[in-house]
Design an enzyme around this catalytic site. Structure first.
Site, mmCIF file in Angstrom:
data_model
loop_
_atom_site.group_PDB
_atom_site.id
_atom_site.type_symbol
_atom_site.label_atom_id
_atom_site.label_comp_id
_atom_site.label_asym_id
_atom_site.label_seq_id
_atom_site.Cartn_x
_atom_site.Cartn_y
_atom_site.Cartn_z
ATOM 1 C CB SER A 115 -0.981 -0.001 1.171
ATOM 2 O OG SER A 115 -0.340 -0.349 2.342
ATOM 3 C CG HIS B 206 -3.984 -1.212 -2.589
ATOM 4 N ND1 HIS B 206 -4.733 -0.123 -2.274
ATOM 5 C CD2 HIS B 206 -3.321 -1.547 -1.457
ATOM 6 C CE1 HIS B 206 -4.536 0.201 -1.006
ATOM 7 N NE2 HIS B 206 -3.681 -0.651 -0.491
ATOM 8 C CD GLU C 54 -6.599 2.118 -5.072
ATOM 9 O OE1 GLU C 54 -6.914 3.307 -5.229
ATOM 10 O OE2 GLU C 54 -5.782 1.751 -4.200
ATOM 11 C CG ASN D 59 -5.187 4.012 1.284
ATOM 12 O OD1 ASN D 59 -6.347 3.871 1.692
ATOM 13 N ND2 ASN D 59 -4.297 3.053 1.334
HETATM 14 P P1 NAI Z 1 0.548 -8.763 8.349
HETATM 15 O O1 NAI Z 1 1.665 -8.325 9.201
HETATM 16 O O2 NAI Z 1 -0.776 -9.011 8.953
HETATM 17 O O3 NAI Z 1 0.979 -10.064 7.553
HETATM 18 C C1 NAI Z 1 2.191 -10.231 6.910
HETATM 19 C C2 NAI Z 1 2.490 -11.731 6.859
HETATM 20 O O4 NAI Z 1 3.598 -11.961 6.012
HETATM 21 C C3 NAI Z 1 2.844 -12.312 8.215
HETATM 22 O O5 NAI Z 1 2.024 -13.433 8.434
HETATM 23 C C4 NAI Z 1 4.316 -12.720 8.064
HETATM 24 O O6 NAI Z 1 4.619 -13.915 8.778
HETATM 25 C C5 NAI Z 1 4.419 -12.966 6.583
HETATM 26 N N1 NAI Z 1 5.742 -12.811 6.006
HETATM 27 C C6 NAI Z 1 6.649 -11.843 6.242
HETATM 28 N N2 NAI Z 1 7.732 -12.034 5.445
HETATM 29 C C7 NAI Z 1 7.485 -13.119 4.691
HETATM 30 C C8 NAI Z 1 8.220 -13.799 3.673
HETATM 31 N N3 NAI Z 1 9.405 -13.386 3.283
HETATM 32 N N4 NAI Z 1 7.663 -14.898 3.120
HETATM 33 C C9 NAI Z 1 6.458 -15.328 3.520
HETATM 34 N N5 NAI Z 1 5.720 -14.725 4.467
HETATM 35 C C10 NAI Z 1 6.232 -13.630 5.047
HETATM 36 O O7 NAI Z 1 0.457 -7.664 7.193
HETATM 37 P P2 NAI Z 1 -0.827 -7.167 6.352
HETATM 38 O O8 NAI Z 1 -1.513 -6.088 7.109
HETATM 39 O O9 NAI Z 1 -1.590 -8.338 5.903
HETATM 40 O O10 NAI Z 1 -0.115 -6.472 5.127
HETATM 41 C C11 NAI Z 1 0.498 -7.215 4.104
HETATM 42 C C12 NAI Z 1 0.687 -6.323 2.879
HETATM 43 O O11 NAI Z 1 -0.563 -5.815 2.479
HETATM 44 C C13 NAI Z 1 1.564 -5.117 3.117
HETATM 45 O O12 NAI Z 1 2.310 -4.875 1.958
HETATM 46 C C14 NAI Z 1 0.579 -3.982 3.357
HETATM 47 O O13 NAI Z 1 1.098 -2.728 2.975
HETATM 48 C C15 NAI Z 1 -0.532 -4.392 2.435
HETATM 49 N N6 NAI Z 1 -1.862 -3.888 2.771
HETATM 50 C C16 NAI Z 1 -2.335 -3.885 4.056
HETATM 51 C C17 NAI Z 1 -3.601 -3.414 4.352
HETATM 52 C C18 NAI Z 1 -4.131 -3.450 5.754
HETATM 53 O O14 NAI Z 1 -5.137 -2.783 6.028
HETATM 54 N N7 NAI Z 1 -3.526 -4.187 6.671
HETATM 55 C C19 NAI Z 1 -4.494 -2.897 3.283
HETATM 56 C C20 NAI Z 1 -3.933 -3.017 1.968
HETATM 57 C C21 NAI Z 1 -2.657 -3.471 1.746
#
Ligand code: NAI
Length: 660
Positions: A425, A446, A458, A496
């Site tokens: 994001s 996105h 998106e 956003n």
């Molecule tokens: P999160 O922290 O809940 O989950 C990330 C997951 O990725 C964790 O389970 C972690 O163990 C895993 N992980 C980390 N490095 C890894 C790797 N090298 N290989 C495999 N797994 C790995 O994060 P979230 O909130 O789900 O965000 C994920 C992505 O989505 C980010 O890029 C964020 O910017 C984007 N995003 C988040 C939103 C939100 O509201 N939380 C909305 C839209 C996009």
């Protein structure tokens, strides 16, 4: 009489050797049937022919059926609505169509509706004017009255007929909620009289119904009893209370007018018919209805964004099983894709699968469907399924170097024609793609949180992203039943970027001493689905603060948002943020604020969003003003009855200049 009417374009008409007339709707050049001027005129010719032949005994009955793959009649042709720009024009066309439907009702021979696919709105009203309704039980068959979603209610005497067929509770609920009913539910309510297994059984069943002169018995006596006072009044009161829990009368008047209509005339069909037309016309002419129709068209516009490509994705591989990745994979499984889910941490995958179970139960009907969806969602800690995936979505931590090295690996191991997408994001697509040997392959997908609730995705086009990858990504988004919005790669993308200034304005007002309840109430009164402070608590104040900083929007002075984050008060997930949270709900003080003050504050809160929407348009983040509006309505729930931020702005300016 002629046994065919050869000049019809949207219908086929024949009378068979048994004297049964068949009116087969098949709108020329369209994939779906809808009721518009020409189909209505042609149906008029058919009805005239049947009237004449019935009088002379040449025809024993009429069957109305469709030749289309997925629709009986999916409602009125909404494209034609814009021609009806005055109340008089609306009234004229309603009266004409109404008269046609009533002529069908009055035909002296049995009339049977044989229903396969969507039978909605005006299509269902037409079916209700027939003597007998048969539907098939196929998966794609759905009946319903979606009119309230367009700011109106049924206007072809469907209000009277729905109540007569299904009784006041089921009939009114169907019209007030706009829900699409499966054939079994419609049968249980009485909107349908008979079910057959598949569309292939419809003709035979319809023929028998005509020959047996079947006539729908209508709602049973005990349901009709509820039309009498005082029960009807009590029902109306309950309906009003239930509807008020979902929408505000000032924003969405149609369901409330429908309840008024029912309360006043529910036991007097003749009066109710007249009042229906009188009350329908101003609703249809209203700004609200026009804006809701606009929003419907915006959703159609985004659906058409996915050009017909040969790309037919079936397998998705999601990396990162956190908040987003877990829900994205589960959503894909609900939509029939095979989804594999990878994470460094197996416990994260387990949690995601447990969450997915409840999503399946909410979205799928039978235990079998839930089980098959669960079987389509595969825990894949080592990434075995990556090689076979058509679409690979990365949703891991927001760290550039980690994402870069992951994509280098993905580029080597994924199928050469697989879509490689990031859910980032805030990172630049161009930076993530830099070390790739083919940077043109990377596209952004996105999704919004919560994934299951927000229909928009998106599709981010980086500076070097190849057009073909953008198109494939759009095709994928459409295939999982979401709306794709193509956006330029820039900070905050569209949604956003435009939403954040509004959120930060809310923080600023809070900082200046405005009560949090008042801020949130003002936003609701404007028509937002949730107050901005509550929304930030839900999303997580760490994330909200990060977005604010990223876009250089942090409020000046003593930034309360950053302060709360420093104290570890991150919102719902830690039990406290702007609000204290108990049992998943914010603890609010009950204060009734002055309505005019709320109106003023609500308008002031959205001002920075409107300004940013204009800037985003002039920066060409998306293709047009309509795309800006679509993004904000489907990505944030921006007051749909206002038609989108730019449309709202335009209207407001038009009103101001007309007044001056
Ligand atoms: P999160 O922290 O809940 O989950 C990330 C997951 O990725 C964790 O389970 C972690 O163990 C895993 N992980 C980390 N490095 C890894 C790797 N090298 N290989 C495999 N797994 C790995 O994060 P979230 O909130 O789900 O965000 C994920 C992505 O989505 C980010 O890029 C964020 O910017 C984007 N995003 C988040 C939103 C939100 O509201 N939380 C909305 C839209 C996009």
């Amino acid at each position: 009489m002629p046994t065919t009417l050869p000049d019809l374009q949207d219908w086929r008409f024949t009378v068979d050797f048994e004297g049964i007339a068949w009116a087969v709707m098949d709108r020329e050049g369209e994939s779906m049937n809808s009721l518009g001027r020409r189909p209505a005129e042609e149906l008029g010719e058919i009805v005239a022919a049947v009237e004449e032949a019935a009088a002379s005994g040449e025809v024993k009955g009429l069957v109305v059926i469709s030749a289309k793959e997925s629709s009986f009649i999916a409602g009125a042709d909404i494209r034609e609505f814009e021609r009806f720009d005055t109340e008089q024009k609306i009234e004229d066309v309603v009266r004409q169509t109404l008269e046609l439907v009533n002529r069908i009702d009055r035909l002296p021979v049995p009339v049977v509706a044989a229903i396969h696919g969507y039978c909605l709105g005006g299509g269902l009203e037409l079916a209700l004017a027939c003597d007998w309704r048969i539907a098939d039980r196929e998966e794609g068959t759905r009946l319903g009255f979606p009119e309230v979603k367009l700011g109106i209610f049924p206007g072809l005497n469907g209000t009277v007929r729905a109540i007569a067929a299904a009784g006041p509770i089921d009939g009114m609920t169907a019209m007030l909620t706009g829900r699409m009913l499966r054939p079994t539910a419609a049968r249980a309510m009485g909107l349908v009289d008979q079910l057959v297994p598949t569309r292939h059984n419809l003709r035979w069943a319809a023929r028998k119904a005509v020959l047996q002169k079947r006539k729908s018995p209508g709602a049973p006596w005990w349901k009709r009893l509820m039309l009498k006072q005082p029960v009807r009044g009590l029902l109306a009161k309950r309906m009003r209370a239930q509807t008020s829990e979902k929408v505000r009368e000032e924003h969405y008047p149609a369901p409330f007018r429908l309840i008024d209509l029912f309360e006043r005339y529910g036991d007097d069909p003749a009066r109710m018919r007249i009042a229906e037309t009188e009350m329908f016309t101003p609703l249809m002419a209203s700004e609200t209805s026009r804006n809701l129709r606009r929003v419907f068209k915006l959703s159609e516009m985004l659906k058409d964004e996915a050009p017909k490509t040969g790309f037919k994705p079936r397998r998705v591989h999601v990396i990162g099983a956190g908040t987003m990745g877990g829900d994205i994979a589960a959503w894909c499984a609900v939509q029939g894709m095979q989804a594999s889910l990878q994470d460094l941490d197996e416990a994260q995958i387990a949690k995601a699968l447990a969450r997915a179970k409840s999503l399946f139960k909410r979205h799928l009907r039978t235990p079998l469907a839930v089980e098959t969806a669960a079987a389509r969602l595969i825990a894949d800690p080592t990434g075995k399924h990556l090689k076979r995936a058509d679409v690979v979505i990365e949703a891991i931590v927001e760290k550039l170097d980690v994402k870069q090295s992951l994509f280098q690996k993905l580029e080597r191991e994924a199928k050469p024609d697989a879509v490689l997408a990031t859910n980032t994001s805030s990172l630049r697509l161009e930076d993530i793609a830099k070390p790739l040997s083919d940077p043109g392959r990377l596209v952004g997908l996105h999704f919004f949180n919560p994934v299951a609730q927000l229909p928009l995705v998106e599709v981010v086009r980086g500076e070097r992203t190849r057009e073909e990858e953008v198109r494939k990504a759009c095709a994928f988004v459409t295939a999982i039943n979401k709306l794709p919005l193509i956006v330029k790669s820039c900070a905050g993308f569209l949604v956003n970027r435009v939403l954040a200034p509004y959120m930060m304005e809310a923080v600023r007002r809070y900082q200046l001493g405005e009560p949090r309840e008042k801020i949130d109430q003002a936003a609701l009164k404007f028509g937002m689905p949730m107050g901005p402070l509550e929304l930030m608590d839900m999303v997580g104040l760490d994330i909200a603060n990060h977005v604010g900083e990223e876009l250089n929007l942090a409020p000046e002075g003593d930034n309360v948002l950053a302060g709360l984050v420093r104290q570890g008060k991150l919102g719902k997930k830690t039990g406290e943020g702007f609000y204290r949270w108990e049992e998943g709900k914010p603890k609010r003080e009950q204060v009734a604020y002055d309505r005019a003050e709320l109106d003023r504050l609500g308008r002031e809160l959205v001002q920075p969003m409107l300004d940013e929407a204009e800037r985003a348009l002039s920066d060409r983040v998306v293709a047009s003003a309509d795309h800006v509006d679509a993004g904000m309505v489907f990505g944030t729930g921006f007051a749909p009855f206002r038609g989108g931020p730019l449309h709202y702005r335009r209207n407001e300016r038009a009103v101001t200049s007309a007044a001056s």
